[in-house]
Every structure is written in structure tokens, then in C-alpha cells.
Write a protein that holds these residues in place. Sequence first.
Motif, PDB file in Angstrom:
ATOM      1  N   TRP A  18       0.830  -1.203   0.000  1.00 44.56           N
ATOM      2  CA  TRP A  18       0.000   0.000   0.000  1.00 44.56           C
ATOM      3  C   TRP A  18       0.871   1.263   0.000  1.00 44.56           C
ATOM      4  O   TRP A  18       0.592   2.208  -0.736  1.00 44.56           O
ATOM      5  CB  TRP A  18      -0.920   0.008   1.219  1.00 44.56           C
ATOM      6  N   LYS A  78       0.702   4.047  -2.837  1.00 43.10           N
ATOM      7  CA  LYS A  78       0.292   5.379  -2.389  1.00 43.10           C
ATOM      8  C   LYS A  78       1.343   6.422  -2.781  1.00 43.10           C
ATOM      9  O   LYS A  78       1.009   7.479  -3.355  1.00 43.10           O
ATOM     10  CB  LYS A  78       0.113   5.374  -0.871  1.00 43.10           C
ATOM     11  N   ARG A 122      -4.589   7.313   4.819  1.00 42.12           N
ATOM     12  CA  ARG A 122      -5.298   6.929   3.599  1.00 42.12           C
ATOM     13  C   ARG A 122      -6.149   8.055   3.010  1.00 42.12           C
ATOM     14  O   ARG A 122      -7.010   7.817   2.157  1.00 42.12           O
ATOM     15  CB  ARG A 122      -6.177   5.692   3.854  1.00 42.12           C
TER      16      ARG A 122
END
Length: 522
Positions: free
Chosen positions: A128, A132, A465
Motif C-alpha cells: 500500500w 500510495k 489513507r
Amino acid sequence: MASISLFEASLSLFCFLIIFCYFLNKKHFGYLVNKRSPWNWPVLGMLPALVLWSRRIDVLIRVLEKSNLTFLFKGPWFARMDALITVDPANIHHILSSNFSNYIKGPEFKEIVDVFGDPLFTADGDLWKNIKMSSQVILSRQGFQNLSMSVATSKIKDVLLPIFSRFSEEGTVVDLQDVFRRFMFDISLVLVSGSDPQSLSIEMPEVELAEAFEDAGEAIVSRLIIPRFLWKLQNRLGLGKEKKLIEAGATFDRVCAKYIAAKREEIRSQGIHHHDHDGECEDFLTYYIKLDTSKYELLDPSDDKFLRDTILAIIMAIRDTSSSALTWFFWLLSKNPHVEAKIRQEIITNLPKTATSQERPWSATDHREFLNKLVYLHGALYETMRLYPPLPFQRKTSIKSDVLPSGHIVDANSNVIFLVYALGRMRSVWGEDALEFKPERWVSETGELRHEPSSKFLVFNTGPRTCSGKHLAMTSMKTIVVEILQHYDIKLVEGHKIKPKAHLNLLMKHGLRVTLTKRCSA
């Protein structure tokens, strides 16, 4: 694939026979609507209530209000559907920010949305982080931002407005939801691959990739509502929505492979194997195929599956969220003409002279400054997404046991669900006027945009996030709204029913049917 026992299949049939009979009884249905908290049935757990909530979200909102914003949902026995449901901003901040490392998307969620592979919204850990960071690089580039704005404005002027003109002249009833989904789908494909599918046209053609997204979304929502062993059985037998999901996955593989092969050939023919320093006019596929893997060890641009998953994630991120917000926005404007009048006046007041002057073209800087001045419009879009968030829920799984600020205990490997749709309607969070559409709540006394904690306004997520494309999304939506309001009056078809539809993103079940009238001043 793990075998499914006769006992599990029999139990699933038994559960659904009971639910079917239960909902035929109007007396019990009415009791469920008015009950303060859901029954925890033997064997079934709270599954009957979940089926009801999927059609009557107002009932679930009442349950949350009377449960201090958090309660434990108990699923059918052995179905692994138990989850803590919360709309408490303190809990949300704790899970998504303060104790972020303890909560992941988890293997169960990845299994539910397995058709999309391993994109940013399902990845965890170092994978992730790699995805990202790499996506933030391209989104932050001025070249890509200029490309995004250029694609949007050209699509508006060359496609959207001419189609509106045709519909206006013919008096055609238009489904704005379909228009916006096609419009944003075309933009997303241009930005991801450089190729325009031209799904938005007078003919409104069927596009197999877009249809595959619809089928996949409906099947995944079904997976969230029914026990795991049942949809597993359906998938194994190729039945119902699972059959459509399998077909959607095959379409994703085939169509994405075509885009990837074409892009690889384009790059080879240009003889370029590295990034331009300014990154101008570089679409997502080009960026990732030429990615410097020394900076992102877990990303493999040579892997077509990685590129395929990236394509799907970007389409969902651009098309589904913005099209949903725009659809609900124009419906709310039709119900609140005083808000529409204020937005039109704000546009007129702040429109720079160079926008209509022949002496000097309207520059990108003029455009950005103009959009930044549209605070009330910004607030109206925020208010729309507060009441009708494009992504109506989030789900996380705990790694270790934890105690939330509300005092609720979360065991290790437990599911937590944030109902973003309900969060925006909580009186204890937003005040007694929580159900009212009031853009003014986003405008300060000095006329600036009012800040609200992201754990309270969860539309763009919060914590690590947080959505990297938030600014681009707002810029794009404001541009679209300005152009439409300057040229057209939109009127809802009389008697047309508006109802949310169970989907991965918040849709209108029957679309948004309107008529268009060209404005005299346009």
C-alpha cells in the motif's frame, strides 16, 4: 477452492427460506421498522435486519442514534459476518489515524472484491505504501494536473455541451446519472491510457468495460449482505450475480490487456524508457510502465496484472466518485432553487473579465483563481457529499485487540464498519439540522471555507489513507458545474422517484431524469 459441505448449503437454504417467510409477514416487517434495536435471532443473528437496512437505511440510522453511534452487529452462526458498526468520529479518528497500524483492509475484504485485484484501496502494509507514494508523485505533478484540466474542459466544450444542446432542442428527457457516469468514464480512460472510449455521445452506446463495472459492483454488494459460504457456493457453480462477476473479471482482463499492449507498443515506438522531468501530458499507464522501480521495490511495471489492477482502480476513483457527487448535487439543486440562485450569482460575481474578453484568452491561472473564489459552490458540493457520500461505507479489520474511545472492545481479527452515509445524518454529530441541505454550514463568517475534521466528514477518508486526488476531484466537479449552470436550466421530470441504490458507490436506483433548457444569457 475450499469444498463447501452439504451442511453449509442446507443451512444457507434454511436461512433464506426463513427470511423470505419473515418478510412476507407485514406485521413483523413493520415491527422491525419501528424497533429500537435489531433482534439477534437464533442461527440467523441480525441478518433479517441487514436485509431490511439494505432497502431502508433510515431504520439503521435510527438504530445508530439510539446506540450512541456504535453497536455490534451479529451475523448468522458460523458465517463470519459479525462486525462493530460505528459512526462515532472519535472512534473513526482512533482507527484511521491514531492507531492506524492496527487496522487493515484485511484478507476477507480483499476476497470480497477479488475481481479488482490488488489496487490501492485494498492493499495493506508496504505494498500500500508503495502504491500510495507512486500515485502521489504523478498526481502532484503540474503537468498531470494540466492534463487533467485540459481533458475535462475539452470534453465539456466538445462533447457534453453539444449533447445538451441537442437534447434541449429536441426536448429529450435525459438521465443525468448516465450522462455523468459516461462523461467521467471517458475522462478516466483518457487519463489512464490516453485512449478515449467515447461512451458519451448522442447514441449513448454500450461499452463492455463500463457494463462490467456495473455487474461487478452489484455482485460485490450482494457478497456483503449474504453469508460467505453462500456466495462461495454460487461462485463455484457459476450462478446468479456470481456468474456476472466471473464474466466481468474476464472482461477486465481482456480489455485491460488491450490497453496495456497498445501503451507498451507506443512507448517502444517512441524509444523512451524513462520519465520526462516535467511529466507533462503523461497518463497513468505511461507513468507506471516507465516507473523507476528502485524507489518502489514492491511495484513491478513489467507485470501486466499490476497494470491491470491500476487501470481498474483509477477508473473507479475518477468515475464512480465524481459522477455520484454530481448526480446528487444537481438533484439537490432542483429541490433547492434558492441554493442554485446563490451559486449562479457567485459565478457571475467572480467571473474574470478575461473569460469573455477577446483581447486575451482565459489562462489556466485565471481559471484556478476563479474556482478558488467559488466558496459557496464548494460548500454546496461538500454538503451534497455529506448527505450522499459517493462511497457510503468503509470496512477495516483489526490486527490486535483494542479499546475504542467509546469504550467498545475490538477483539483481534474483528471487522469494523464505518457507515459514511449514516455519519452525515447524525444529529449528535452535525446538529439538529443534520438532514437539511445547507451549504452555508461550510462557509465561515468571513466568507471562507469552513474546516470540519475529516473523521467527521469522511468523504475523502482521513489519516494516512486520505485521498490524494481530493483537490483534482473538486476542481473538476466545480468546472463541470460552472459550465452547465452558465448554459442550461435543469428541471426534474415530474413524478420521477429518487431512491438510493445498493452499490459500491451511491447511485440513484432509477437514475436522474431531467429536461434541459438553454439559458438566454448563454
